[in-house]
Design an enzyme around this catalytic site. Structure first.
Site, PDB file in Angstrom:
ATOM      1  N   GLU A 129      60.495  39.983  56.971  1.00  0.00           N
ATOM      2  CA  GLU A 129      60.434  41.077  57.932  1.00  0.00           C
ATOM      3  C   GLU A 129      61.789  41.781  58.004  1.00  0.00           C
ATOM      4  O   GLU A 129      62.812  41.202  57.611  1.00  0.00           O
ATOM      5  CB  GLU A 129      60.027  40.549  59.310  1.00  0.00           C
ATOM      6  CG  GLU A 129      58.616  39.975  59.317  1.00  0.00           C
ATOM      7  CD  GLU A 129      58.126  39.556  60.689  1.00  0.00           C
ATOM      8  OE1 GLU A 129      56.927  39.267  60.807  1.00  0.00           O
ATOM      9  OE2 GLU A 129      58.948  39.517  61.633  1.00  0.00           O
ATOM     10  N   GLY A 133      64.824  38.559  57.616  1.00  0.00           N
ATOM     11  CA  GLY A 133      65.513  38.102  56.416  1.00  0.00           C
ATOM     12  C   GLY A 133      65.049  36.722  55.998  1.00  0.00           C
ATOM     13  O   GLY A 133      63.860  36.472  55.800  1.00  0.00           O
ATOM     14  N   SER A 134      65.990  35.806  55.885  1.00  0.00           N
ATOM     15  CA  SER A 134      65.685  34.449  55.446  1.00  0.00           C
ATOM     16  C   SER A 134      65.096  33.573  56.555  1.00  0.00           C
ATOM     17  O   SER A 134      64.630  32.470  56.283  1.00  0.00           O
ATOM     18  CB  SER A 134      66.962  33.780  54.895  1.00  0.00           C
ATOM     19  OG  SER A 134      67.455  34.484  53.775  1.00  0.00           O
ATOM     20  N   PHE A 279      84.961  37.136  15.343  1.00  0.00           N
ATOM     21  CA  PHE A 279      86.183  36.938  16.120  1.00  0.00           C
ATOM     22  C   PHE A 279      85.963  35.804  17.115  1.00  0.00           C
ATOM     23  O   PHE A 279      84.988  35.785  17.878  1.00  0.00           O
ATOM     24  CB  PHE A 279      86.576  38.223  16.860  1.00  0.00           C
ATOM     25  CG  PHE A 279      86.893  39.371  15.943  1.00  0.00           C
ATOM     26  CD1 PHE A 279      87.703  39.180  14.828  1.00  0.00           C
ATOM     27  CD2 PHE A 279      86.382  40.634  16.181  1.00  0.00           C
ATOM     28  CE1 PHE A 279      88.006  40.235  13.990  1.00  0.00           C
ATOM     29  CE2 PHE A 279      86.671  41.697  15.343  1.00  0.00           C
ATOM     30  CZ  PHE A 279      87.492  41.492  14.232  1.00  0.00           C
ATOM     31  N   GLN A 280      86.881  34.861  17.136  1.00  0.00           N
ATOM     32  CA  GLN A 280      86.671  33.641  17.903  1.00  0.00           C
ATOM     33  C   GLN A 280      86.459  33.908  19.393  1.00  0.00           C
ATOM     34  O   GLN A 280      85.602  33.280  20.031  1.00  0.00           O
ATOM     35  CB  GLN A 280      87.859  32.692  17.704  1.00  0.00           C
ATOM     36  CG  GLN A 280      87.627  31.307  18.263  1.00  0.00           C
ATOM     37  CD  GLN A 280      88.802  30.385  17.979  1.00  0.00           C
ATOM     38  OE1 GLN A 280      89.796  30.402  18.684  1.00  0.00           O
ATOM     39  NE2 GLN A 280      88.682  29.601  16.913  1.00  0.00           N
ATOM     40  N   GLY A 340      80.955  46.324  25.004  1.00  0.00           N
ATOM     41  CA  GLY A 340      82.043  47.214  25.413  1.00  0.00           C
ATOM     42  C   GLY A 340      81.506  48.472  26.081  1.00  0.00           C
ATOM     43  O   GLY A 340      80.590  48.421  26.906  1.00  0.00           O
ATOM     44  N   GLU A 364      62.786  35.300  46.550  1.00  0.00           N
ATOM     45  CA  GLU A 364      62.279  33.929  46.707  1.00  0.00           C
ATOM     46  C   GLU A 364      63.310  33.024  47.387  1.00  0.00           C
ATOM     47  O   GLU A 364      63.425  31.846  47.076  1.00  0.00           O
ATOM     48  CB  GLU A 364      61.871  33.330  45.352  1.00  0.00           C
ATOM     49  CG  GLU A 364      60.879  34.154  44.564  1.00  0.00           C
ATOM     50  CD  GLU A 364      59.473  34.113  45.118  1.00  0.00           C
ATOM     51  OE1 GLU A 364      59.292  33.577  46.227  1.00  0.00           O
ATOM     52  OE2 GLU A 364      58.572  34.621  44.456  1.00  0.00           O
TER      53      GLU A 364
END
Length: 382
Positions: A129, A133-134, A279-280, A340, A364
């Site tokens: 509602e 909320g929770s 590239f590591q 990037g 949920e």
């Protein structure tokens, strides 16, 4: 990327294959366009229903697949890896079928489940509602018995499928304060007095309609009461345990999609005379993403097996939802970083994945609520 899966039966393997086929043919080609236009793919849900993928955890008697949750969740993961809006819709619809499937009378099951499981009816779950909320135990929407009907008044918020659903599970106060005064009603969306409000403008899952639903003297027949009066909160919490596993599976699918796209991009992108995946610094980032996804998948599957075995799994479901959605958030952020500047534009889907992942940490039960559930269990509290 093909995920190695150990499935319990040949039927389960066939279902996974069907899900992959439909996801590739019906979901992946449409996702970007529908999300850009903010259009809900109702026909896709009907297609999935007719293919038998909307009622996998429910019994064959009413048209379900009678599959263990372990299988259903892997289907959900596959759908999410192609289009999260559809996977979330399947998860919400499965949640909306649960009250009748688990607590309804045989007459209610026979009357409502076949069309819901078959995809002809789409469901929604009205618990939250605007001010609640929770704190669902203190909801204020009221359902007052008047002859052969309940008269419902109040407002529900953040309702997925608001305005497109054919039925609503409405959690309303029929008794005193607290959780024991709450009941569950199965209401037709066409009921006079049930009025979906203006759709929310969400930052992700733009193809999924979310809105408030107002109830203004909506008369719901008393034979639509699911279970007895006063057990609505028990129904709601039981449903959410299963729903949290659905969101965990969706999160893993979304994260897998982000990883797959980032890997493919890194394999093809050349910088300083080498593929950037070589590239590591970047390769290690992708390795961490892959490891986190595998861990999240293993966690939600282990909890699903607890559920399938009839063992308590509420706290473990909270852990799975918490971990998998946090992983999805991190993985999608990292996928944007791998691309990037290209990751920040709409030409590539990873920016959409990142926006969608945020939602999974909220629905949920927010991840803060999941931590509360877990910490209370550690303290020995219910």
């Amino acid at each position: 990327m093909n995920v190695e899966r150990i499935l319990p039966t040949e039927e389960a393997e066939a279902l996974i294959g069907l899900a992959q086929e439909l996801a590739d043919a019906e979901l992946a080609p449409r996702a970007s366009d529908f999300e850009a236009r903010g259009e809900f793919p109702r026909e896709v849900l009907r297609t999935l229903g007719r293919a038998g993928l909307l009622g996998l955890p429910y019994g064959e008697k009413f048209g379900g697949g009678d599959q263990p949750y372990e299988v259903y969740l892997q289907v959900l993961e596959i759908l999410a890896s192609r289009w999260l809006t559809v996977a979330e819709a399947v998860s919400v619809h499965t949640l909306a079928c649960y009250p009748v499937a688990a607590f309804g009378t045989e007459e209610q099951k026979a009357r409502f489940l076949p069309d819901a499981i078959g995809g002809e009816l789409l469901g929604a779950y009205c618990l939250s509602e605007p001010a609640g909320g929770s704190d669902a135990a203190n909801l204020t929407t009221k359902a007052v018995r008047d002859g052969e009907d309940y008269v419902v008044n109040g407002t529900k918020a953040w309702i997925t499928h608001a305005g497109v659903a054919d039925f609503y599970n409405v959690f309303s106060r029929t008794g005193g304060p607290g959780p024991k005064g709450i009941s569950c009603l199965f209401a037709d969306a066409t009921t006079p007095g049930i009025v979906p409000q203006k759709r929310e403008k969400t930052m992700g899952l733009t193809g999924s309609p979310v809105a408030q639903v107002a109830f203004d003297d909506a008369r719901v027949p008393a034979d639509r009461l699911v279970g007895a009066e006063g057990i609505g909160f028990t129904i709601a919490m039981s449903a959410l345990d299963s729903g949290r596993l659905g969101i965990a599976a969706c999160a893993v699918g979304l994260a897998q999609a982000a990883l797959d796209y980032a890997v493919e991009y890194a394999q093809g992108r050349q910088q300083f005379g080498s593929r950037i995946i070589d590239f590591q610094g970047l390769g290690f980032m992708l390795a961490d993403m892959a490891t986190q996804i595998s861990a999240a998948r293993a966690l939600y599957l282990s909890v699903a097996r607890l559920r399938d075995a009839g063992r308590p799994y509420s706290v473990e479901a909270a852990k799975a939802k918490l971990f998998a959605t946090d992983v999805a958030m991190k993985v999608t952020i990292d996928a944007v970083q791998v691309l990037g500047g290209y990751g920040y534009v709409h030409d590539h889907p990873v920016e959409r994945y990142m926006r969608e992942a945020k939602m999974l940490q909220i629905v949920e039960g927010t991840n803060q609520i999941q931590r509360l559930v877990i910490s209370r269990s550690l303290a020995g509290k219910p």
